[in-house]
Structure formats: structure tokens, C-alpha cells
Design an enzyme around this catalytic site. Structure first.
Site, PDB file in Angstrom:
ATOM      1  CE1 TYR A 182      73.946  66.600  13.988  1.00 58.87           C
ATOM      2  CE2 TYR A 182      76.103  66.607  15.053  1.00 58.87           C
ATOM      3  CZ  TYR A 182      75.222  67.138  14.124  1.00 58.87           C
ATOM      4  OH  TYR A 182      75.611  68.199  13.344  1.00 58.87           O
ATOM      5  CB  CYS A 183      75.838  66.061  21.352  1.00 58.19           C
ATOM      6  SG  CYS A 183      75.490  64.726  22.514  1.00 58.19           S
ATOM      7  CB  THR A 184      80.887  65.385  21.595  1.00 59.99           C
ATOM      8  OG1 THR A 184      80.695  66.779  21.379  1.00 59.99           O
ATOM      9  CG2 THR A 184      82.314  64.982  21.301  1.00 59.99           C
TER      10      THR A 184
END
Ligand code: ZN
Ligand code: ZN
Length: 295
Positions: A182-184
């Protein structure tokens, strides 16, 4: 009557071949300025990545323009209300890469050809609670420190370009495990998950729309996210977990719980540190007395 005009901040990306990033950037900047947007948009041969703020009507106009553009059908926007602009200027910049991975051309990833399976916030929420999964935060260490998913591995890196080396040194033993990334907003995981698959990891998924979408999902409401999410605009951090909000960071000066980063006002130092509102006023944004004295 509320006379304040509503503003919005949007975040988006699309991996799609763009023939002339320089020319596209010039024309795009002209359009953005004409409708009074502010923000930062990167354009490369591999696509577009942007975050801009503006009055609601102008943001709507922009999204309509993008959706009807032949290059970007189906482009997704993450939309946040805000009380004004979240940027000071409008930049559209041609770049070699959308995210600075610095992968060699022969190992570079085209997410349109290879990328991890996208999972919804709901499925990601379920997967987070399995104990046989490896959760990888696809961001930098200071972003992780402000907030992350419970149980996620903290990448020891300050720029995305260090990721491939970090993966090879730390994760090689987990190639048969289920990997959650996951990331922003999702853009970094498009390549990170593709890179993991190419490295021989068998089962790699990515959180569709990233943390910010997860926080807005009406079912999961950010559950299992600890702290808040670092964003690359004037807001610096945004709340994600609406079920059980927590602050996991403390003020650099007084140690009380706080979740706002600031950069030291001493340009030579520039150290990013967490500061509470009271200490921000008292220390005027300097990280130490030495920095305040201008040394
Ligand atoms: Zn403080
Ligand atoms: Zn300093």
C-alpha cells in the site's frame, strides 16, 4: 449564510504512454492556470501524477476535462474538501519517471503489463487480519512514522529509489508468502507490486486507491490504520482512521502527542520534525536553540 467558497484537493495518477511530456506539460500548465488551480503535476513518457487544489467548480471542470481527454478514460480522482488552496503555486513538470525509482531500463516495470492484483479497501481490511501475510509500506520512513497499517514493515529508506535494493536484502525469504502493498494514493504500489512479481514473489496484492481511499471507504472507514497519513501538500497530514483515531508520534520539543511535521526554519538544517502547535509558536519552527541562533 456561509459565504466561504468551498475548495477541494484532488489526487490522481494514470500510467499511460504520453508521447511528448514537454509539450503536454506546457499546454496542461496553461489550462490549469486559466482555471486558477494550484498544485504539482508530473508528466512523463509513462503517464501523469498530480495533486491540485482549487475552488470546487474549477476542480470539477478539471476532472471533466481529464475524463473526456482521449489519454485518460476512466481516470480516478481522490477528492478532499478543504478550506482554501493546499499549494502556493501551480507547477506542471516533465519528468523521466512519475516516481523516482531509478530502475535500470531492463528491469523497469510497465504497470500496464505487470502489476499486483488490485484489492478493494474491504478485501484489504480482511487480508490485514490474516496472520500469514506480509504487509509492506510502499512509502518512505518518515511517512511510515507518521502513520501506517498495523503490522506493516517499515521500509528503511528515504527515497523510493532505494526500494529495489531494500527488497532484495530484506524480503528474499518471503517469496511464497502473500504480500500486501500500500501507499498514499496507489501510484507507488503499481510499480512496487510489479517489481515484486518480477523478483519472483508469487502472490502480491496492492490496495486500490491507496490509504486515502481506504480512509474514505464507508465500510472500513480507515480501520486498522494507526496515526495519520502524510500528504505532499500544505496539509502535511490527513486523518484516515475514523473508527479509532490515534496519534502515534510525539512533539520533538516537549514529547506530547502531535502529528504535524515541520521543516527546521534554519535552511542549513532543514530537519523534518514533529511539533505540537504550542511548541511551533514557542520555537518558531526551529528544531533546536542552536538552529534558532542561526548557527
Ligand atoms: Zn511540543
Ligand atoms: Zn534545525
Amino acid at each position: 449564510m456561509n459565504t466561504k467558497e468551498p475548495y477541494q484537493v484532488i489526487l490522481y495518477y494514470q500510467y499511460v504512454p504520453i508521447e511528448s511530456p514537454e509539450q503536454f506539460s506546457k499546454e496542461h500548465l496553461y489550462f490549469c492556470k486559466r482555471i486558477h488551480l494550484k498544485g504539482r503535476i508530473l508528466v512523463s513518457h509513462e503517464g501523469i501524477n498530480g495533486t491540485v487544489s482549487g475552488k470546487k467548480e474549477n476542480i470539477e471542470r478539471y476532472m471533466e476535462y481529464m475524463r473526456s481527454h482521449p489519454l485518460f478514460p476512466g481516470i480516478q480522482f481522490k477528492i478532499d474538501p478543504h478550506d482554501g488552496h493546499a499549494f502556493k503555486k501551480m507547477h506542471v513538470r516533465p519528468r523521466k519517471e512519475l516516481v523516482a525509482w531509478n530502475l535500470d531500463p531492463e528491469v523497469d516495470i510497465d504497470p500496464n503489463r505487470i502489476t499486483g492484483r488490485h484489492v478493494s479497501p474491504k478485501e484489504f481490511h480482511q487480508l490485514l487480519q490474516q496472520d500469514d501475510v506480509i504487509i509492506i509500506d510502499g512509502r518512505n520512513d518518515y511517512e511510515y512514522d507518521l502513520g501506517h497499517f498495523r503490522g506493516a514493515i517499515r521500509p528503511e529508506l528515504q527515497t523510493t529509489r532505494e526500494f529495489p535494493k531494500w527488497v532484495r536484502e530484506n524480503l528474499s525469504d518471503f517469496k511464497d508468502k502473500k504480500i500486501l502493498t500500500y501507499c498514499t494514493g496507489g501510484i507507488r504500489c503499481e510499480k512496487l507490486s510489479g517489481f515484486l512479481l518480477k523478483e519472483g514473489f508469487q502472490d502480491v496484492v496492492q490496495l486500490d486507491g491507496g490509504i486515502v481511499t481506504y480512509g474514505k471507504d464507508s465500510e472500513v472507514q480507515g480501520d486498522l490504520f494507526e496515526g495519520s497519513c502524510y500528504v505532499f501538500d500544505d496539509r502535511i497530514s490527513v486523518p484516515i482512521n475514523h473508527v479509532q483515531p490515534t496519534v502515534i508520534t510525539t512533539c520533538h520539543h516537549c514529547g506530547t502527542k502531535a502529528d504535524q511535521y515541520t521543516n527546521c526554519q534554519n535552511a542549513l538544517c532543514d530537519q523534518r520534525h514533529i511539533v505540537c502547535p504550542k511548541c511551533l509558536e514557542e520555537h518558531q519552527g526551529y528544531c533546536s536553540a542552536t538552529c534558532k541562533e542561526g548557527k
